[in-house]
Design a protein around this motif. Structure first.
Motif, PDB file in Angstrom:
ATOM      1  N   THR A   1     -19.656  -6.243  34.270  1.00  0.00           N
ATOM      2  CA  THR A   1     -19.283  -7.034  32.852  1.00  0.00           C
ATOM      3  C   THR A   1     -20.509  -6.892  31.875  1.00  0.00           C
ATOM      4  OG1 THR A   1     -20.143  -9.411  33.784  1.00  0.00           O
ATOM      5  CG2 THR A   1     -17.891  -8.442  34.447  1.00  0.00           C
ATOM      6  N   GLY A   2     -20.091  -7.528  30.687  1.00  0.00           N
ATOM      7  CA  GLY A   2     -21.245  -7.569  29.923  1.00  0.00           C
ATOM      8  C   GLY A   2     -21.730  -6.392  29.156  1.00  0.00           C
ATOM      9  N   GLU A   3     -23.054  -6.412  28.786  1.00  0.00           N
ATOM     10  CA  GLU A   3     -23.824  -5.454  28.424  1.00  0.00           C
ATOM     11  C   GLU A   3     -23.884  -4.368  29.261  1.00  0.00           C
ATOM     12  OE1 GLU A   3     -27.760  -6.245  26.790  1.00  0.00           O
ATOM     13  OE2 GLU A   3     -27.098  -8.083  25.693  1.00  0.00           O
ATOM     14  N   ASP A   4     -24.042  -4.467  30.611  1.00  0.00           N
ATOM     15  CA  ASP A   4     -23.845  -3.253  31.368  1.00  0.00           C
ATOM     16  C   ASP A   4     -22.669  -2.513  31.348  1.00  0.00           C
ATOM     17  OD1 ASP A   4     -26.364  -3.748  32.457  1.00  0.00           O
ATOM     18  OD2 ASP A   4     -25.865  -5.125  34.112  1.00  0.00           O
ATOM     19  N   ALA A   5     -21.455  -3.223  31.494  1.00  0.00           N
ATOM     20  CA  ALA A   5     -20.092  -2.593  31.123  1.00  0.00           C
ATOM     21  C   ALA A   5     -20.263  -1.611  29.751  1.00  0.00           C
ATOM     22  CB  ALA A   5     -19.146  -3.803  31.237  1.00  0.00           C
ATOM     23  N   ARG A   6     -20.483  -2.320  28.808  1.00  0.00           N
ATOM     24  CA  ARG A   6     -20.590  -1.538  27.613  1.00  0.00           C
ATOM     25  C   ARG A   6     -21.460  -0.493  27.335  1.00  0.00           C
ATOM     26  NH1 ARG A   6     -20.280  -6.909  25.336  1.00  0.00           N
ATOM     27  NH2 ARG A   6     -22.674  -7.269  25.441  1.00  0.00           N
ATOM     28  N   HIS A   7     -22.814  -0.471  28.552  1.00  0.00           N
ATOM     29  CA  HIS A   7     -23.549   0.695  28.430  1.00  0.00           C
ATOM     30  C   HIS A   7     -22.696   1.852  29.094  1.00  0.00           C
ATOM     31  CE1 HIS A   7     -26.928   2.945  30.105  1.00  0.00           C
ATOM     32  NE2 HIS A   7     -27.391   2.796  29.011  1.00  0.00           N
ATOM     33  N   ILE A   8     -22.032   1.313  30.180  1.00  0.00           N
ATOM     34  CA  ILE A   8     -21.415   2.372  31.081  1.00  0.00           C
ATOM     35  C   ILE A   8     -20.285   2.960  30.281  1.00  0.00           C
ATOM     36  CG2 ILE A   8     -19.800   2.929  32.940  1.00  0.00           C
ATOM     37  CD1 ILE A   8     -21.400   0.365  34.434  1.00  0.00           C
ATOM     38  N   THR A   9     -19.543   2.280  29.518  1.00  0.00           N
ATOM     39  CA  THR A   9     -18.454   2.874  28.756  1.00  0.00           C
ATOM     40  C   THR A   9     -18.845   3.785  27.303  1.00  0.00           C
ATOM     41  OG1 THR A   9     -18.001   0.890  27.726  1.00  0.00           O
ATOM     42  CG2 THR A   9     -16.716   1.405  29.993  1.00  0.00           C
ATOM     43  N   ARG A  10     -19.969   2.788  26.619  1.00  0.00           N
ATOM     44  CA  ARG A  10     -20.096   3.292  25.278  1.00  0.00           C
ATOM     45  C   ARG A  10     -21.242   4.571  25.318  1.00  0.00           C
ATOM     46  NH1 ARG A  10     -19.188  -2.187  21.779  1.00  0.00           N
ATOM     47  NH2 ARG A  10     -16.958  -2.563  22.496  1.00  0.00           N
ATOM     48  N   VAL A  11     -22.205   4.245  26.079  1.00  0.00           N
ATOM     49  CA  VAL A  11     -23.437   4.941  26.112  1.00  0.00           C
ATOM     50  C   VAL A  11     -23.360   6.055  26.950  1.00  0.00           C
ATOM     51  CG1 VAL A  11     -26.288   4.956  26.478  1.00  0.00           C
ATOM     52  CG2 VAL A  11     -24.972   3.178  25.266  1.00  0.00           C
ATOM     53  N   MET A  12     -23.065   5.720  28.287  1.00  0.00           N
ATOM     54  CA  MET A  12     -22.813   6.666  29.393  1.00  0.00           C
ATOM     55  C   MET A  12     -21.563   7.375  29.377  1.00  0.00           C
ATOM     56  SD  MET A  12     -25.777   6.476  30.543  1.00  0.00           S
ATOM     57  CE  MET A  12     -25.919   7.729  32.071  1.00  0.00           C
ATOM     58  N   ARG A  13     -20.628   6.950  28.493  1.00  0.00           N
ATOM     59  CA  ARG A  13     -19.246   7.585  28.605  1.00  0.00           C
ATOM     60  C   ARG A  13     -18.643   7.544  30.018  1.00  0.00           C
ATOM     61  NH1 ARG A  13     -18.139   7.530  23.003  1.00  0.00           N
ATOM     62  NH2 ARG A  13     -19.749   8.220  21.887  1.00  0.00           N
ATOM     63  N   GLY A  14     -18.599   6.516  30.547  1.00  0.00           N
ATOM     64  CA  GLY A  14     -18.256   6.531  32.004  1.00  0.00           C
ATOM     65  C   GLY A  14     -16.724   6.588  32.118  1.00  0.00           C
ATOM     66  N   LYS A  15     -16.229   7.137  33.179  1.00  0.00           N
ATOM     67  CA  LYS A  15     -14.950   7.501  33.280  1.00  0.00           C
ATOM     68  C   LYS A  15     -14.510   7.306  34.911  1.00  0.00           C
ATOM     69  CE  LYS A  15     -15.304  12.345  33.309  1.00  0.00           C
ATOM     70  NZ  LYS A  15     -16.670  12.223  33.198  1.00  0.00           N
TER      71      LYS A  15
END
Length: 256
Positions: free
Chosen positions: A19-33
């Motif tokens: 959740t939180g900043e880590d989730a944003r990092h995964i989805t927005r910075v790392m483009r996680g899928k």
């Protein structure tokens, strides 16, 4: 591989929620899928390789692929007690000493501390320090995030000495014992058996160093005064050097 720390409550038997900043990092910075993998640690007792199962708005849901052994932490548990330095030097101390292997930071105010301690502002500063420690722990593949205390007074710091197996007072005026003179016999006595741990507190002064009175008080409280060589180190450098030397001597970096 990317690594994230989560609270134990987010980490159940076979799944984890980011959740939180880590989730944003995964989805927005790392483009996680879905299908992407990374490492998750609860910073206490569990670590695992996980795979993204699905993403819902601000949360990332992942499934555990493989539990991992937590073996990145040194057997010598070193706490850095750093007199508050000017500017952002404390951030440097926390970042670099976290990468090297410190487990705990204790900021304190001493006689020659230049910065004015403001309890109202300290909360935000402490939050930033803890964020820096978390990011440095993730980057260096630590199994835990070092603890960072609220700044202590000099007297309060002296009262904590009994909590450690040995306390080294890093003093530029020390011309007798050097750090290795103290650490070598201590480590030989305490870390003989495989898997045993020991605790060390390293005291580092501010830009102007410690006073003779502080040296006397530290020694009376149980510290050993040590030098770090013939050269004078900056306050933000001394802790890193002492920490690296201690971990080397303990065998963490091929010494001992």
């Amino acid at each position: 591989m990317q690594r994230y720390f989560v609270s134990p409550e987010q980490f159940n038997e076979d799944r984890v929620i980011i959740t939180g900043e880590d989730a944003r990092h995964i989805t927005r910075v790392m483009r996680g899928k879905p299908g992407d993998t990374f490492i998750v640690s609860d910073g206490v007792s569990r670590e695992a390789l996980v795979k993204i199962e699905h993403i819902e708005q601000t949360d990332v849901f992942a499934v555990v692929i493989e539990p991992l052994e937590m073996k990145q932490e040194p057997l010598l548990k070193v706490t850095i007690a750093q007199s508050l330095p000017k500017g952002d030097k404390m951030e440097t101390v926390i970042q670099k000493c976290t990468e090297i292997g410190a487990v705990h930071f204790v900021p304190f105010v001493s006689a020659r501390t230049i910065v004015q301690y403001d309890a109202k502002k300290e909360g935000k500063r402490l939050d930033r320090w803890r964020k820096i420690a978390k990011e440095a722990a993730e980057q260096s593949h630590r199994n835990m995030i070092p603890a960072i205390d609220q700044p202590l007074s000099w007297k309060s710091l002296l009262d904590t000495f009994s909590e450690y197996d040995v306390v080294c007072f890093c003093y530029e005026q020390e011309h007798g014992s050097q750090l290795r003179d103290v650490l070598k016999p201590f480590i030989a006595q305490t870390l003989q058996k495989p898997g045993t741990t020991a605790s060390l507190l390293l005291l580092v002064g501010p830009e102007g160093g410690f006073t003779e009175e502080e040296c006397k008080e530290a020694e009376e409280a149980g510290a050993v005064s040590v030098g770090l060589g013939r050269r004078i180190l900056r306050c933000e450098t001394a802790g890193m050097v002492a920490l690296a030397c201690a971990l080397y001597e303990s065998g963490e970096m091929g010494g001992a």
